[in-house]
Design an enzyme around this catalytic site. Structure first.
Site, mmCIF file in Angstrom:
data_model
loop_
_atom_site.group_PDB
_atom_site.id
_atom_site.type_symbol
_atom_site.label_atom_id
_atom_site.label_comp_id
_atom_site.label_asym_id
_atom_site.label_seq_id
_atom_site.Cartn_x
_atom_site.Cartn_y
_atom_site.Cartn_z
ATOM 1 N N ARG A 233 -22.915 18.429 -9.079
ATOM 2 C CA ARG A 233 -21.672 19.181 -9.210
ATOM 3 C C ARG A 233 -21.985 20.634 -8.896
ATOM 4 N NH1 ARG A 233 -23.760 22.439 -12.122
ATOM 5 N NH2 ARG A 233 -21.707 23.359 -12.452
ATOM 6 N N ALA B 79 -19.979 23.820 -6.532
ATOM 7 C CA ALA B 79 -19.416 23.771 -5.177
ATOM 8 C C ALA B 79 -20.467 23.651 -4.065
ATOM 9 C CB ALA B 79 -18.521 24.994 -4.967
ATOM 10 N N ASP C 70 -15.216 27.963 -6.815
ATOM 11 C CA ASP C 70 -15.136 26.724 -6.027
ATOM 12 C C ASP C 70 -14.318 26.911 -4.754
ATOM 13 O OD1 ASP C 70 -15.835 25.795 -8.839
ATOM 14 O OD2 ASP C 70 -16.166 24.024 -7.598
ATOM 15 N N ASN D 282 -12.090 28.755 -10.118
ATOM 16 C CA ASN D 282 -13.364 28.416 -10.751
ATOM 17 C C ASN D 282 -13.045 27.554 -11.971
ATOM 18 O OD1 ASN D 282 -16.287 28.700 -10.821
ATOM 19 N ND2 ASN D 282 -16.003 29.907 -12.669
HETATM 20 O O1 MRU Z 1 -16.780 20.927 -12.235
HETATM 21 P P1 MRU Z 1 -18.020 21.619 -11.783
HETATM 22 O O2 MRU Z 1 -19.130 21.568 -12.770
HETATM 23 O O3 MRU Z 1 -18.442 21.159 -10.403
HETATM 24 O O4 MRU Z 1 -17.573 23.135 -11.655
HETATM 25 C C1 MRU Z 1 -18.498 24.086 -11.244
HETATM 26 C C2 MRU Z 1 -17.991 25.467 -11.299
HETATM 27 O O5 MRU Z 1 -16.879 25.735 -11.676
HETATM 28 C C3 MRU Z 1 -18.915 26.522 -10.775
HETATM 29 O O6 MRU Z 1 -18.652 27.744 -11.412
HETATM 30 C C4 MRU Z 1 -18.666 26.699 -9.276
HETATM 31 O O7 MRU Z 1 -18.775 25.484 -8.610
HETATM 32 C C5 MRU Z 1 -19.574 27.681 -8.706
HETATM 33 S S1 MRU Z 1 -21.058 26.930 -8.156
HETATM 34 C C6 MRU Z 1 -22.219 28.041 -7.728
#
Ligand code: MRU
Length: 364
Positions: free
Chosen positions: A52, A54, A242, A252
């Site tokens: 997980r 982005a 994201d 985000n």
């Molecule tokens: O649902 P997730 O854990 O994939 O969400 C991740 C986030 O919200 C992060 O802050 C975002 O992807 C930034 S990654 C460097």
């Protein structure tokens, strides 16, 4: 970054048969490496959040295409792999970006050349992600350094939300990259880690990786940030994203917007760190960013380690209570002090973004 002194990335080509990942559904209690051998397994890993964050979702998608093409290098198989991967999670634009990169390399090639090219491009994409994030760190550390003279003898307190560290990328992270560099330079940083309900990426992942690197940190309940800001205990906030719209609005993890509001009200600088692959030039603003709605069970239940050492999942709500689980929110550009990109720090605005990334222009 290192775990127990051993350098790791979050994803790598293990051998001819498989792509290895750190299974993030098992952290922080167990460090488990999982192996993906097909596009179906790559899709499963993204959907269930074994991987997980982005940029890492994009990297997994790239290797997912490679795994699909190794099994069947036809145009139809390429189309099917891209379609199924694109549908695996909706909010992070890095997924669509990585699929476009892979499609652009593979489509013009004859099928018998596609598999090697696909694995090579996926590996290159991972290397690029690591070096891009390192540059984000080098750009962002200047913001932390600016706070040092004001904190003579004191600690620079940085609040972050969710996990935008190396576990969310191939290496280094986005929001945490400047913090790692600051810590390594000897700047006295301390991180307030929002637990980040419902899936607790802050408590489970950010705290884990900061601890592994020796960065002082404290996990707080999601609702504590505003109080800490009112009492002068947060010098700045740095979060990831994201999807950043062309005007600087940033999606985000759910709860980011509330922290930005609290930061604005208390005069605390609020920065969003994101690479070029997170910018959606097709969206003029954040209003049309698709917000993932996840299973209500993530809200009604919680998983952790019991005192006997067992991993257990328990229900925290009364039976029958409905639960809703929007997984992201959009922070308007006006609440963002600046965007930290690999090309520099800029204001959250269309003009500043296009000045940093000339040629990438929003629709009229
Ligand atoms: O649902 P997730 O854990 O994939 O969400 C991740 C986030 O919200 C992060 O802050 C975002 O992807 C930034 S990654 C460097």
């Amino acid at each position: 970054m290192k775990i127990d002194g051993i350098p790791y990335r979050t994803i790598w080509l293990a051998d001819d048969a498989s792509v290895a990942i750190i299974d993030q559904t098992r952290l922080p209690h167990e460090f488990v490496i999982a192996h993906m051998t097909s596009v179906a397994e790559a899709v499963y890993a993204i959907k269930t959040m074994q991987v997980r964050g982005a940029p890492l979702i994009g990297a997994m998608a790239a290797y997912g295409v490679a795994l699909a093409i190794r099994a069947d290098a036809s145009d139809a198989a390429l189309d099917a792999a891209i379609a199924v991967l694109a549908a695996s999670r909706p909010t992070a634009i890095n997924l669509a970006w990585a699929l476009k990169v892979m499609d652009g390399v593979l489509r013009p090639l004859p099928p018998d050349q596609r598999a090697d090219a696909a694995f090579a491009r996926a590996a290159q994409l991972c290397d690029e992600d690591a070096s891009t994030n390192r540059r984000i760190g080098e750009q962002g550390v200047a913001i932390i350094r600016e706070h040092a003279p004001r904190k003579v003898g004191g600690v620079i307190n940085i609040l972050t939300h969710c996990n935008a560290g190396w576990l969310a990328t191939v290496d280094w992270g986005t929001a945490l990259a400047p913090i790692y560099i600051a810590h390594d330079e000897g700047l006295p940083v301390h991180v307030w880690v929002d637990e980040t309900r419902p899936r607790n990426q802050g408590a489970a992942l950010t705290a884990y990786e900061l601890g592994a690197h020796g960065v002082p940190h404290t996990v707080i309940a999601d609702n504590a940030g505003g109080h800490l800001m009112q009492h002068g205990q947060v010098d700045l906030c740095i979060v990831g994203a994201d999807r950043v719209a062309a005007n600087g609005d940033a999606a985000n993890k759910i709860g980011t917007y509330l922290k930005a509001l609290a930061a604005y009200d208390n005069g605390v600088p609020f920065f969003v760190a994101a690479p070029h692959s997170t910018i959606d030039w097709q969206l003029n603003d954040g209003g049309a960013i698709p917000i993932e709605e996840r299973d209500a069970r993530e809200v009604t239940h919680i998983t952790g380690r019991t005192e006997t050492g067992a991993i257990a999942t328990v229900q925290v709500t009364a039976p029958g209570s409905a639960a809703a689980n929007p997984a992201f929110d959009v922070t308007p550009a006006r609440l963002i002090s600046g965007l930290i990109t690999e090309r520099g720090v800029c204001s959250a605005s269309a003009n500043a973004l296009t000045a940093l990334f000339p040629g990438s222009t929003p629709p009229q």
